[in-house]
Design an enzyme around this catalytic site. Structure first.
Site, PDB file in Angstrom:
ATOM      1  N   GLU A  56      49.730 130.991  85.833  1.00 37.07           N
ATOM      2  CA  GLU A  56      51.014 130.446  85.378  1.00 37.07           C
ATOM      3  C   GLU A  56      51.228 130.766  83.904  1.00 37.07           C
ATOM      4  O   GLU A  56      50.731 130.038  83.036  1.00 37.07           O
ATOM      5  CB  GLU A  56      51.019 128.924  85.539  1.00 37.07           C
ATOM      6  N   HIS A  61      46.035 122.427  84.471  1.00 37.56           N
ATOM      7  CA  HIS A  61      47.438 122.813  84.300  1.00 37.56           C
ATOM      8  C   HIS A  61      47.737 122.930  82.799  1.00 37.56           C
ATOM      9  O   HIS A  61      47.228 122.145  82.002  1.00 37.56           O
ATOM     10  CB  HIS A  61      48.351 121.782  84.960  1.00 37.56           C
TER      11      HIS A  61
HETATM   12  P1  PGA Z   1      58.064 125.350  87.500  1.00 36.88           P
HETATM   13  O1  PGA Z   1      56.601 124.716  87.260  1.00 36.88           O
HETATM   14  O2  PGA Z   1      58.079 125.899  88.892  1.00 36.88           O
HETATM   15  O3  PGA Z   1      59.005 124.211  87.291  1.00 36.88           O
HETATM   16  O4  PGA Z   1      58.233 126.429  86.482  1.00 36.88           O
HETATM   17  C1  PGA Z   1      55.453 125.335  87.752  1.00 36.88           C
HETATM   18  C2  PGA Z   1      54.228 124.543  87.362  1.00 36.88           C
HETATM   19  O5  PGA Z   1      54.176 124.013  86.256  1.00 36.88           O
HETATM   20  O6  PGA Z   1      53.289 124.425  88.154  1.00 36.88           O
END
Ligand code: PGA
Length: 251
Positions: free
Chosen positions: A166, A99
């Site tokens: 992401e 992440h």
């Molecule tokens: P968020 O986070 O939906 O709060 O933007 C997503 C993540 O970090 O997996």
């Protein structure tokens, strides 16, 4: 065949205590049991480590447990770390690896992420490999993140991985990516995977989107951008919102 859709709840370092975690899990599971999941959305809850057990006890058929991180060794002198085997013992089936918050705040690089990925695969759990560019970076960095993280992992194993795209600038900001950006990233990721593995293997690897998803935008990521699901942060801490997101995908 209809595609499989994943909604992965990443609670991060929330909620504040066991009681609240238990309530959140119960509310999500209870709410989900009332809707018809005719699209068979795969729901995975990833609470912080100390809440895995209480969350696990609240789960019903079809809702799975995941963890947010792991160590790559099975046991030993690694103070403060948690092994994949321990997580497996607690009934985790998925583990988020790489992440961006771990990359940025804890200095995790693709070399370490590669070792974690291998450990998760060795234990027959599903790693959710998160990749994404930072503000100002080209989306091309995702290509090197993927190549480095997947080094030495063969196709037979790689087909068990889930990739989560992401973009860092979209995480927790309320500024989700556009449909076109997500679609572009998905095509690029599929291309990189097809270069590393066979096309058939690449097509087996689900590619999720993550970053400020909510009930209003989830459908466009899945049906318009063609993503295979979402890694959901903030919206997964609100049971009502998370249930609504699941409902949005039934249409
Ligand atoms: P968020 O986070 O939906 O709060 O933007 C997503 C993540 O970090 O997996």
């Amino acid at each position: 065949m209809a595609k499989k859709i994943y909604l992965i709840a990443n609670w991060k370092m929330n909620p504040a205590n066991v009681r609240q975690a238990e309530r959140l899990a119960a509310n999500i599971v209870g709410g989900l049991s009332k809707i018809k999941n005719k699209k068979g959305v795969e729901i995975i809850l990833c609470p912080p480590f100390p809440f895995l057990q209480v969350t696990s006890r609240k789960l019903r058929v079809g809702i799975k447990l995941g963890a947010q991180n792991c160590h790559f060794k099975d046991s030993g002198a690694y103070t403060g770390e948690i092994s994949v085997k321990m997580l497996k013992d607690l009934k985790c089936q998925y583990i988020i690896v790489g992440h961006s918050e771990r990359r940025k705040q804890f200095g995790e690089d693709s070399y370490l992420i590669n070792k974690k990925l291998k450990a998760v695969l060795k234990n027959n759990l599903t790693p959710v490999l998160a990749v994404g560019e930072r503000e100002g970076q080209s989306v091309r960095v995702v290509e090197s993140q993927l190549k480095e993280s997947l080094a030495g992992i063969r196709g037979a194993k790689a087909k068990n991985i889930v990739v989560a795209y992401e973009p860092v600038w979209a995480i927790g900001t309320g500024k989700a990516a556009s449909t076109d950006d997500a679609m572009g990233a998905r095509i690029m990721i599929t291309k990189v995977l097809s270069g590393l593995y066979s096309k058939a293997t690449a097509n087996k690897i689900p590619i999720l989107y993550g970053g400020s998803t909510n009930r209003k935008n989830i459908a466009r990521f899945i049906w318009d951008a063609g993503m295979d699901g979402a890694l959901v942060g903030g919206s997964s801490l609100n049971a009502g919102e998370f249930i609504k997101m699941t409902q949005e995908l039934q249409k």
